[in-house]
Design a protein around this motif. Structure first.
Motif, PDB file in Angstrom:
ATOM      1  N   ARG A  28     -42.102  19.570 -38.387  1.00  0.00           N
ATOM      2  CA  ARG A  28     -42.901  20.032 -37.248  1.00  0.00           C
ATOM      3  C   ARG A  28     -42.816  19.033 -36.098  1.00  0.00           C
ATOM      4  NH1 ARG A  28     -47.147  19.510 -41.056  1.00  0.00           N
ATOM      5  NH2 ARG A  28     -47.501  21.753 -40.821  1.00  0.00           N
ATOM      6  N   TRP A  29     -42.918  19.611 -34.898  1.00  0.00           N
ATOM      7  CA  TRP A  29     -42.919  18.823 -33.677  1.00  0.00           C
ATOM      8  C   TRP A  29     -44.112  19.253 -32.837  1.00  0.00           C
ATOM      9  CZ3 TRP A  29     -38.729  20.902 -36.010  1.00  0.00           C
ATOM     10  CH2 TRP A  29     -37.615  20.075 -36.272  1.00  0.00           C
ATOM     11  N   LYS A  30     -44.712  18.312 -32.128  1.00  0.00           N
ATOM     12  CA  LYS A  30     -45.811  18.617 -31.213  1.00  0.00           C
ATOM     13  C   LYS A  30     -45.667  17.715 -29.989  1.00  0.00           C
ATOM     14  CE  LYS A  30     -50.845  18.648 -30.683  1.00  0.00           C
ATOM     15  NZ  LYS A  30     -52.162  18.361 -31.338  1.00  0.00           N
ATOM     16  N   VAL A  31     -45.508  18.336 -28.831  1.00  0.00           N
ATOM     17  CA  VAL A  31     -45.316  17.583 -27.595  1.00  0.00           C
ATOM     18  C   VAL A  31     -46.153  18.223 -26.490  1.00  0.00           C
ATOM     19  CG1 VAL A  31     -43.671  16.755 -25.891  1.00  0.00           C
ATOM     20  CG2 VAL A  31     -42.972  16.958 -28.290  1.00  0.00           C
ATOM     21  N   ALA A  32     -46.884  17.379 -25.765  1.00  0.00           N
ATOM     22  CA  ALA A  32     -47.686  17.849 -24.641  1.00  0.00           C
ATOM     23  C   ALA A  32     -47.014  17.448 -23.343  1.00  0.00           C
ATOM     24  CB  ALA A  32     -49.091  17.274 -24.717  1.00  0.00           C
ATOM     25  N   SER A  33     -47.031  18.363 -22.390  1.00  0.00           N
ATOM     26  CA  SER A  33     -46.529  18.070 -21.048  1.00  0.00           C
ATOM     27  C   SER A  33     -47.696  18.150 -20.080  1.00  0.00           C
ATOM     28  CB  SER A  33     -45.439  19.074 -20.663  1.00  0.00           C
ATOM     29  OG  SER A  33     -45.995  20.368 -20.498  1.00  0.00           O
ATOM     30  N   THR A  34     -47.414  18.009 -18.816  1.00  0.00           N
ATOM     31  CA  THR A  34     -48.479  18.093 -17.824  1.00  0.00           C
ATOM     32  C   THR A  34     -49.034  19.501 -17.691  1.00  0.00           C
ATOM     33  OG1 THR A  34     -46.808  18.410 -16.108  1.00  0.00           O
ATOM     34  CG2 THR A  34     -47.588  16.149 -16.497  1.00  0.00           C
ATOM     35  N   ASP A  35     -48.263  20.495 -18.142  1.00  0.00           N
ATOM     36  CA  ASP A  35     -48.667  21.882 -17.945  1.00  0.00           C
ATOM     37  C   ASP A  35     -48.996  22.634 -19.228  1.00  0.00           C
ATOM     38  OD1 ASP A  35     -48.168  22.185 -14.962  1.00  0.00           O
ATOM     39  OD2 ASP A  35     -46.218  21.483 -15.648  1.00  0.00           O
ATOM     40  N   ALA A  36     -48.516  22.148 -20.367  1.00  0.00           N
ATOM     41  CA  ALA A  36     -48.734  22.893 -21.607  1.00  0.00           C
ATOM     42  C   ALA A  36     -48.511  21.993 -22.813  1.00  0.00           C
ATOM     43  CB  ALA A  36     -47.788  24.103 -21.674  1.00  0.00           C
ATOM     44  N   SER A  37     -48.998  22.459 -23.935  1.00  0.00           N
ATOM     45  CA  SER A  37     -48.763  21.794 -25.218  1.00  0.00           C
ATOM     46  C   SER A  37     -47.924  22.733 -26.076  1.00  0.00           C
ATOM     47  CB  SER A  37     -50.095  21.485 -25.913  1.00  0.00           C
ATOM     48  OG  SER A  37     -49.871  20.913 -27.190  1.00  0.00           O
ATOM     49  N   PRO A  56     -40.420  21.201 -23.647  1.00  0.00           N
ATOM     50  CA  PRO A  56     -40.041  20.555 -22.377  1.00  0.00           C
ATOM     51  C   PRO A  56     -40.730  19.221 -22.141  1.00  0.00           C
ATOM     52  CG  PRO A  56     -40.515  22.888 -22.060  1.00  0.00           C
ATOM     53  CD  PRO A  56     -40.954  22.551 -23.439  1.00  0.00           C
ATOM     54  N   GLY A  57     -41.881  19.011 -22.769  1.00  0.00           N
ATOM     55  CA  GLY A  57     -42.609  17.760 -22.543  1.00  0.00           C
ATOM     56  C   GLY A  57     -41.900  16.538 -23.079  1.00  0.00           C
ATOM     57  N   ILE A  58     -40.910  16.720 -23.971  1.00  0.00           N
ATOM     58  CA  ILE A  58     -40.196  15.572 -24.527  1.00  0.00           C
ATOM     59  C   ILE A  58     -39.540  14.759 -23.409  1.00  0.00           C
ATOM     60  CG2 ILE A  58     -38.138  14.924 -25.838  1.00  0.00           C
ATOM     61  CD1 ILE A  58     -38.882  16.777 -27.984  1.00  0.00           C
ATOM     62  N   ARG A  59     -38.941  15.449 -22.471  1.00  0.00           N
ATOM     63  CA  ARG A  59     -38.220  14.741 -21.416  1.00  0.00           C
ATOM     64  C   ARG A  59     -39.158  14.110 -20.387  1.00  0.00           C
ATOM     65  NH1 ARG A  59     -33.679  17.871 -18.723  1.00  0.00           N
ATOM     66  NH2 ARG A  59     -35.295  19.440 -18.411  1.00  0.00           N
ATOM     67  N   GLN A  60     -40.426  14.436 -20.490  1.00  0.00           N
ATOM     68  CA  GLN A  60     -41.402  13.799 -19.609  1.00  0.00           C
ATOM     69  C   GLN A  60     -41.917  12.488 -20.188  1.00  0.00           C
ATOM     70  OE1 GLN A  60     -44.531  16.515 -18.490  1.00  0.00           O
ATOM     71  NE2 GLN A  60     -43.115  18.161 -17.962  1.00  0.00           N
ATOM     72  N   SER A  65     -33.589  16.899 -14.403  1.00  0.00           N
ATOM     73  CA  SER A  65     -34.416  15.830 -14.931  1.00  0.00           C
ATOM     74  C   SER A  65     -35.750  16.408 -15.339  1.00  0.00           C
ATOM     75  CB  SER A  65     -34.600  14.746 -13.864  1.00  0.00           C
ATOM     76  OG  SER A  65     -35.194  15.306 -12.714  1.00  0.00           O
ATOM     77  N   ALA A  66     -36.634  15.548 -15.813  1.00  0.00           N
ATOM     78  CA  ALA A  66     -37.918  16.023 -16.322  1.00  0.00           C
ATOM     79  C   ALA A  66     -38.777  16.517 -15.164  1.00  0.00           C
ATOM     80  CB  ALA A  66     -38.628  14.897 -17.071  1.00  0.00           C
ATOM     81  N   ASP A  67     -38.619  17.750 -14.843  1.00  0.00           N
ATOM     82  CA  ASP A  67     -39.338  18.363 -13.730  1.00  0.00           C
ATOM     83  C   ASP A  67     -40.528  19.129 -14.273  1.00  0.00           C
ATOM     84  OD1 ASP A  67     -40.249  19.591 -11.498  1.00  0.00           O
ATOM     85  OD2 ASP A  67     -38.471  20.833 -11.151  1.00  0.00           O
ATOM     86  N   PRO A  68     -41.755  18.684 -14.052  1.00  0.00           N
ATOM     87  CA  PRO A  68     -42.926  19.365 -14.625  1.00  0.00           C
ATOM     88  C   PRO A  68     -43.002  20.822 -14.235  1.00  0.00           C
ATOM     89  CG  PRO A  68     -43.525  17.220 -13.674  1.00  0.00           C
ATOM     90  CD  PRO A  68     -42.119  17.512 -13.249  1.00  0.00           C
ATOM     91  N   SER A  69     -42.525  21.180 -13.059  1.00  0.00           N
ATOM     92  CA  SER A  69     -42.658  22.569 -12.616  1.00  0.00           C
ATOM     93  C   SER A  69     -41.801  23.507 -13.435  1.00  0.00           C
ATOM     94  CB  SER A  69     -42.266  22.668 -11.133  1.00  0.00           C
ATOM     95  OG  SER A  69     -40.893  22.337 -10.957  1.00  0.00           O
ATOM     96  N   SER A  70     -40.723  22.984 -14.082  1.00  0.00           N
ATOM     97  CA  SER A  70     -39.850  23.860 -14.865  1.00  0.00           C
ATOM     98  C   SER A  70     -40.148  23.773 -16.346  1.00  0.00           C
ATOM     99  CB  SER A  70     -38.378  23.477 -14.629  1.00  0.00           C
ATOM    100  OG  SER A  70     -38.132  22.160 -15.086  1.00  0.00           O
ATOM    101  N   SER A  71     -41.157  22.987 -16.736  1.00  0.00           N
ATOM    102  CA  SER A  71     -41.415  22.752 -18.151  1.00  0.00           C
ATOM    103  C   SER A  71     -42.063  23.921 -18.867  1.00  0.00           C
ATOM    104  CB  SER A  71     -42.283  21.494 -18.320  1.00  0.00           C
ATOM    105  OG  SER A  71     -41.606  20.362 -17.833  1.00  0.00           O
ATOM    106  N   PRO A  72     -43.170  24.480 -18.380  1.00  0.00           N
ATOM    107  CA  PRO A  72     -43.838  25.516 -19.169  1.00  0.00           C
ATOM    108  C   PRO A  72     -43.146  26.860 -19.056  1.00  0.00           C
ATOM    109  CG  PRO A  72     -45.019  25.212 -17.119  1.00  0.00           C
ATOM    110  CD  PRO A  72     -43.897  24.197 -17.121  1.00  0.00           C
ATOM    111  N   SER A  73     -43.357  27.692 -20.046  1.00  0.00           N
ATOM    112  CA  SER A  73     -42.816  29.046 -19.982  1.00  0.00           C
ATOM    113  C   SER A  73     -43.836  30.019 -19.425  1.00  0.00           C
ATOM    114  CB  SER A  73     -42.393  29.504 -21.384  1.00  0.00           C
ATOM    115  OG  SER A  73     -43.530  29.649 -22.211  1.00  0.00           O
ATOM    116  N   GLY A  74     -45.047  29.560 -19.193  1.00  0.00           N
ATOM    117  CA  GLY A  74     -46.122  30.444 -18.786  1.00  0.00           C
ATOM    118  C   GLY A  74     -46.091  30.804 -17.315  1.00  0.00           C
ATOM    119  N   SER A  75     -46.860  31.833 -17.000  1.00  0.00           N
ATOM    120  CA  SER A  75     -47.023  32.267 -15.615  1.00  0.00           C
ATOM    121  C   SER A  75     -48.439  32.792 -15.465  1.00  0.00           C
ATOM    122  CB  SER A  75     -46.017  33.369 -15.271  1.00  0.00           C
ATOM    123  OG  SER A  75     -46.276  34.515 -16.033  1.00  0.00           O
TER     124      SER A  75
END
Length: 277
Positions: free
Chosen positions: A103-112, A71-75, A179-189
């Protein structure tokens, strides 16, 4: 009466003829009908595998799928940097007809998030062993190394309800439309409940000729926990391995097992279709 003289030469000739007749039948030599060491039938060579080449790995995953998995790609606001993230990085290989990966590696505001896709084409160098049989043996070794738990009755009952045809999770569908919504990016809880039985590592019956899924959570409650979901499958003489990792930026957040498994299995199904399996 005068007796006839005995002729020694005639006698010698008769002895030679008799010796030749008896020698030919008792010298133990081979006749035209006996071919020692020849079985009479040539052993047929094992059939070659279905696949002679491998796909280009970094273009095997489309942008929509990468948006879901990473998900961090769109950020990424810079267009060039975002396009570079989509391209991925090819793994080192010495023979692109035998083994390739990306391989791909992308970091978002909430997860890598990290993704690895690997293709291996198996070739047997034993004429009596087919490429498929060699690949089957190699895959069995790979599955044994994964150390999957013994299946239970509930596993088989829930397999159909968690198949690859299901959607890749609620949050992933939200991240693939907006759109690139940080709140919907990570799969974690924040939940850290135990993994349900139907999400435990297991074999998969709806992917390729044979397949399995592994799910491992590392770290503890006092440290950042990383989840690694691995899906591997074999189609004829090609083995495909997907390794999907997510590490939240916040301590106490646990990557969601179901969402990650759904995403990885959906990608596996797409790659199987690409191979024509």
């Amino acid at each position: 009466m005068q007796r006839k003289a005995y002729v020694p030469g005639v006698a010698a000739l008769l002895v030679a003829l008799l010796a030749g007749c008896t020698g030919g039948s008792s010298d133990g030599g081979s006749t035209d009908d006996s071919n020692p060491g020849d079985s009479g039938t040539a052993s047929a060579a094992a059939q070659p595998g279905k696949y002679r080449t491998l796909p280009e790995p970094c273009s095997a995953v489309d942008h929509d799928t990468l948006d879901s998995l990473l998900p961090g790609i769109r950020q990424i606001t810079d267009e060039d940097q975002r396009e570079k993230a989509y391209e991925g990085e090819a793994t080192l290989t010495y023979d692109t007809d035998r083994k390739v990966g990306c391989r791909w590696k992308v970091a978002s505001t909430d997860a890598s998030d990290r993704l690895l896709v690997d293709f291996e084409r198996v070739v047997s160098y034993d004429n009596s062993v087919s490429d498929d049989a060699e690949a089957q043996e190699l895959f069995a070794t790979k599955q044994t190394a994964a150390d999957l738990p013994e299946p239970t009755s509930s596993d088989s009952a829930s397999e159909s309800s968690s198949g690859a045809d299901s959607s890749p999770g609620a949050s992933s569908s939200a991240s693939s439309t907006g759109s690139a919504d940080p709140s919907s990016s990570p799969s974690g809880s924040a939940s850290s409940s135990a993994t349900p039985a139907d999400l435990q590592p297991r074999t998969l019956s709806d992917l390729g000729d044979e397949a399995f899924l592994d799910d491992a959570l590392s770290g503890s409650g006092s440290t950042v926990q990383q989840r690694t979901v691995t899906v591997a499958f074999r189609t004829s003489n090609v083995i495909v391995t997907i390794q999907y990792e997510e590490q939240p930026a916040t301590v106490g957040t646990v990557p969601d097992s179901k969402e990650m498994q759904d995403r990885a299995r959906k990608l596996a199904a797409q790659l199987a279709d690409t191979l024509g399996g």
